[in-house]
Enzyme design. Structure first.
Site, PDB file in Angstrom:
ATOM      1  N   SER A 166      57.366   3.645   1.562  1.00 48.96           N
ATOM      2  CA  SER A 166      58.229   2.949   2.525  1.00 48.96           C
ATOM      3  C   SER A 166      58.175   1.428   2.417  1.00 48.96           C
ATOM      4  CB  SER A 166      57.880   3.378   3.954  1.00 48.96           C
ATOM      5  OG  SER A 166      58.468   4.637   4.240  1.00 48.96           O
ATOM      6  N   LYS A 170      61.480  -0.193   2.018  1.00 48.79           N
ATOM      7  CA  LYS A 170      62.316  -0.625   3.139  1.00 48.79           C
ATOM      8  C   LYS A 170      62.290  -2.140   3.324  1.00 48.79           C
ATOM      9  CE  LYS A 170      62.035   3.732   5.712  1.00 48.79           C
ATOM     10  NZ  LYS A 170      61.134   4.544   4.862  1.00 48.79           N
ATOM     11  N   SER A 225      60.318   2.958  10.592  1.00 48.03           N
ATOM     12  CA  SER A 225      60.368   3.368   9.181  1.00 48.03           C
ATOM     13  C   SER A 225      61.322   4.545   8.996  1.00 48.03           C
ATOM     14  CB  SER A 225      58.963   3.729   8.666  1.00 48.03           C
ATOM     15  OG  SER A 225      58.897   3.625   7.271  1.00 48.03           O
TER      16      SER A 225
END
Length: 403
Positions: free
Chosen positions: A73, A76, A139
């Site tokens: 993640s 992101k 997230s």
């Protein structure tokens, strides 16, 4: 011609040869002056890490910093960067309302099973500001897809934008295949590149980065807290940035903290546990703040030196730097910092353009050159009049003859 100066005074002292640039990090104990007493980098339980100073870009510590790893993640961060740039350019706005499509629906997308979500449903109408928080704070993989569709028309097109920014930022070991970071063949990044993405977020899209310090977000009556636990650590002033985890990636975290005017960014990849990544990141940040400081010895547009100029409408030209200079040095050593400069040519002849590079400034500690920066012309120097140039030609001829 060399001028050796010692901050805070800028006065001419001696002329002599310059020492070549040293590329050795302060973190190596054998190169540390005894007055600094900097210990080695603490043991970090992770596959890869890096610690950089935000302003100077100085790498204070690293291990396997360029190894290509699954970003999870942390991806992101780039998704957020693309969104931030779109807002900054006026292409989209925080109050825009996005209609969620079926491809952002977790129930209809098996790859999202068990992953982090904002819990969007097809047909939901959600403002960009909330989807951004769903990406950064929760997230949410579904939020990433919804925003990718809105910004670029499709996930593939958005990934193309992400990789364009990879090139623009100058990342050497990063390539994205998804907008959310779930493991995918051919998707990779490195600790160094992730720290640089963090640096770009803070520098280029500060309004987007401001969201990263928020500790929780509620959507559809579901409250989720920011996964960056360092935001609650009272011993550090952490204001971002992002965590990530998959089986292939391990536990990742990029964190940024400030102390006075200094800002550090740590990137830890391949950590062992959820809390362990925070512990290791804190070790790096604490070590960096304790033993180093960032100073700004030269400001853009401020005169550092002046030199004679021939054939111009003035006898001397002011020299300095085009951008503010930041240096990361061992804490308490500012008074020992010295600077010297060397011109590329022994004489300066008009015309000279503003910000034209005419030499190099060398910053030194303990007789070693630790940084080099371009020496530039601060103000345009046009040619002088015809008779003035004739006089300079005669003066210069005698100068060459008699030294």
């Amino acid at each position: 011609m060399n001028n050796l100066t010692s901050f805070p005074l800028l006065k001419r002292l001696t002329a002599g040869s310059l020492i070549a640039l040293s590329l050795t990090s302060f973190a190596h104990a054998e190169d540390v002056n005894i007055k600094t007493m900097i210990p080695g980098v603490p043991d970090i339980d992770a596959e890869a890490y890096v610690l950089i100073d935000y302003n100077s870009g100085k790498v204070l510590a690293e291990k396997n910093a360029d190894a290509r790893r699954d970003p999870a993640s942390l991806t992101k961060m780039m998704t957020s960067y693309v969104i931030g740039q779109a807002v900054k350019a006026g292409k989209i706005h925080q109050e825009d309302v996005v209609t969620v499509g079926k491809d952002a629906w977790a129930t209809g997308n098996p790859v999202f099973k068990g992953s982090s979500l904002m819990f969007l449903k097809p047909g939901d109408r959600v403002p960009v500001s909330q989807l951004t928080r769903g990406i950064v704070l929760q997230s949410g993989n579904d939020a990433c897809v919804a925003m990718a569709d809105y910004v670029a028309g499709s996930q593939d097109a958005f990934v193309g934008l992400m990789n364009n920014y990879v090139k623009a930022i100058g990342l050497q070991n990063t390539h994205f295949q998804t907008v959310h970071g779930l493991d995918a063949d051919g998707q990779y990044s490195s600790a160094r590149d992730m720290a640089l993405i963090g640096q770009a977020l803070i520098r280029d899209v500060p309004d987007e980065y401001a969201v990263y310090k928020e500790k929780d977000f509620t959507f559809n009556n579901i409250r989720q807290t920011n996964r960056n636990g360092l935001l609650w650590d009272t011993s550090l002033q952490v204001d971002g940035i992002k965590t990530g985890h998959t089986e292939a990636a391990g536990y990742n975290i990029v964190a940024s903290a400030t102390e006075g005017q200094m800002r550090l960014i740590s990137a830890v990849m391949g950590g062992r546990t959820f809390k362990g990544r925070e512990v290791e990141s804190k070790k790096l940040l604490t070590w960096g703040f304790r033993f180093f400081e960032t100073v700004a010895p030269l400001k853009a547009g401020k005169e550092f030196a002046s030199e004679p100029v021939w054939f111009g409408n003035s006898d001397r030209v002011q020299l300095g730097v085009e951008k503010d200079v930041y240096l990361t040095i061992p804490r308490g050593r500012m008074k020992d910092l010295k600077a010297s400069y060397r011109l590329s040519n022994t004489e300066l002849h008009a015309p000279l353009a503003k910000n034209q590079v005419v030499g190099t400034i060398n910053f030194q500690l303990d007789g070693k050159t630790i940084e080099q920066h371009p020496l530039v012309v601060l103000n345009e120097m046009p040619e002088g009049g015809f008779f003035g140039r004739i006089v300079d030609y005669i003066k210069l001829m005698f100068h060459h003859w008699f030294g």
